[in-house]
Design an enzyme around this catalytic site. Structure first.
Site, PDB file in Angstrom:
ATOM      1  CB  SER A 132       1.923   0.031  -3.004  1.00 11.76           C
ATOM      2  OG  SER A 132       3.236   0.270  -3.736  1.00 11.76           O
ATOM      3  CG  ASP A 136       0.987   7.877  -4.836  1.00 15.19           C
ATOM      4  OD1 ASP A 136       2.044   7.784  -5.002  1.00 15.19           O
ATOM      5  OD2 ASP A 136       0.284   6.823  -4.716  1.00 15.19           O
ATOM      6  CG  HIS A 153       3.304   5.099  -2.666  1.00 11.78           C
ATOM      7  ND1 HIS A 153       2.062   4.834  -3.651  1.00 11.78           N
ATOM      8  CD2 HIS A 153       3.745   3.840  -2.484  1.00 11.78           C
ATOM      9  CE1 HIS A 153       2.005   3.490  -3.894  1.00 11.78           C
ATOM     10  NE2 HIS A 153       3.016   2.945  -3.007  1.00 11.78           N
ATOM     11  CG  ASP A 154       4.570   5.613   2.999  1.00 13.73           C
ATOM     12  OD1 ASP A 154       4.441   4.573   2.456  1.00 13.73           O
ATOM     13  OD2 ASP A 154       5.572   5.955   3.611  1.00 13.73           O
TER      14      ASP A 154
END
Length: 402
Positions: A146, A319, A352-353
């Site tokens: 990230s 994502d 995204h995680d």
């Protein structure tokens, strides 16, 4: 596993903006034994801490569980029996390193929003100074996900001769406009909370802007998930009978169900406000939003021209915060700079995680890359077609139309 938890004073520190503070302290954790050429720097994500590994430690940064313990440790992808792993809490955060809630030695009061603006460059330079204090002139690799991946890229840009390999995961050269917009909304949730008080809410009789921070965090949670993962996990189910609304509702609103997804967002936001500082959230999101790899150069490739090591760019198909197309653009810039690069795309619907919750998919290519570079057995290089279409965003239109 040998673990060191410490805070180091770097003395007076000049920020990217030109302002200085009398003393910058950096909290870090280190794992393993340093043998002179096996150091790996791990860069944490937005609200992460130095506590990257060691699941059973409960005295680090108020986090009972390390944020990447499935990846860092003995026999894991970043093997602490092979590598000396360092993770440092970034300036502006609230997990031990100097930030807005820290005491200003010149006034005896917390800095609040008098703390200088912070950039990803500041994080990188503070890490470089910390490594100097630790006697580590050169890194085998820098790894991060990230905005931590942006931190990784900045290392290749600013200190290309100090690192052999970089691994930006679920990252990009800059945020897109949609994410900039969502971050701006999150910050306004904090700054419009009456308890924020222009960032000076640290007095004994003050209450922190918890409602604003909770709303900001809830928006962040939605950004980090995909449409498919949210549907699978929550659907349209009503919450259980014991669920209690965190935010008040009106009489008419009480007629409608309190949904499971609302309960999830409320619960996690409440836990987050117990451990994180609202001003730090403002500072760190601004650092992420401001980051632009090409700043000071003609292009991203020019910014990376001095880096001649190996790079593994990792991305995830669902994502929408940092898309596979953005990751491919970063990989293309590294190729144009003549770096050895592979773009490893992981098919995932976790959003995204995914870089945090899919160690079985992230670990093998990461481990092989650290060992053998882009020639690692589990490392693949994918070509992602550029497309304006996206099915990643779970709330792509509704956030702006309601």
């Amino acid at each position: 596993m040998n673990v060191e938890h410490n805070t180091v004073s770097l003395g007076e520190f000049e920020f990217d903006c030109g302002e200085t503070i009398p003393e910058l302290e950096i909290t870090y954790e280190a794992y393993g034994e340093f043998d002179g050429d096996n150091a790996v720097l791990v860069c944490h994500a937005l609200t992460g801490s130095a506590h990257v590994a060691g699941r059973d430690r409960v005295d680090s940064a108020d986090q009972a569980r390390a944020w990447w313990d499935d990846i860092v440790g003995p026999g894991k992808a970043i093997d602490t029996t092979e590598y000396y792993v360092v993770c440092a809490n970034v300036p502006g955060s609230c997990y031990g390193s100097t930030g807005p809630k820290s005491e200003n030695p010149e006034t005896g009061e917390p800095y609040g929003t008098d703390f200088p603006p912070v950039t990803v460059t500041d994080w990188t330079e503070a890490q470089r100074a910390l490594l100097d204090e630790l006697g580590i002139p050169h890194l085998h690799a820098v790894v991060g996900g990230s905005v931590g991946g942006m931190n990784v890229i900045e290392w290749a840009k600013r200190h290309p001769d100090h690192v052999d390999r970089i691994v930006p995961i679920a990252a990009a050269a800059r945020l897109d406009t949609q994410c900039l917009s969502l971050d701006a909304i999150a910050r306004r949730a904090i700054t419009t909370d009456p308890n924020w008080k222009q960032g000076h809410y640290y007095g004994e009789d003050d209450e922190p802007p918890s409602d604003g921070l909770a709303l900001a965090r809830q928006l962040g949670h939605v950004m980090y998930l995909s449409k498919a993962s949210m549907e699978r996990r929550f659907g349209r189910r009503a919450a259980g009978r014991d669920a209690v609304r965190t935010f008040p509702t009106d009489a008419a609103g009480a007629f409608f169900p309190y949904r499971d997804v609302e309960s999830y967002l409320d619960y996690n936001a409440e836990k987050f406000t117990e451990r994180f500082d609202a001003n730090s959230y403002l500072y760190l999101t601004r650092a992420m939003d401001n980051y632009d790899l090409a700043a000071g150069f003609e292009s991203d490739a020019d910014a990376l021209a001095a880096f001649d090591g190996d790079a593994l760019v990792m991305s995830f198909t669902a994502d929408w915060h940092f898309t596979t197309q953005q990751a491919e653009a970063l990989a293309d810039s590294l190729r144009a700079a003549d770096a050895n690069v592979a773009h490893h795309v992981i098919d995932s619907d976790h959003g995204h995680d995914a870089f945090l919750v899919e160690p079985d998919n992230v670990g093998p290519p990461l481990a092989d890359f650290l060992d053998a570079g882009v020639d690692g057995n589990a490392v693949t290089d994918s070509v992602v077609e550029d497309s304006q279409e996206s099915n990643f965003a779970p709330v792509h239109n509704s956030l702006f139309s309601q």
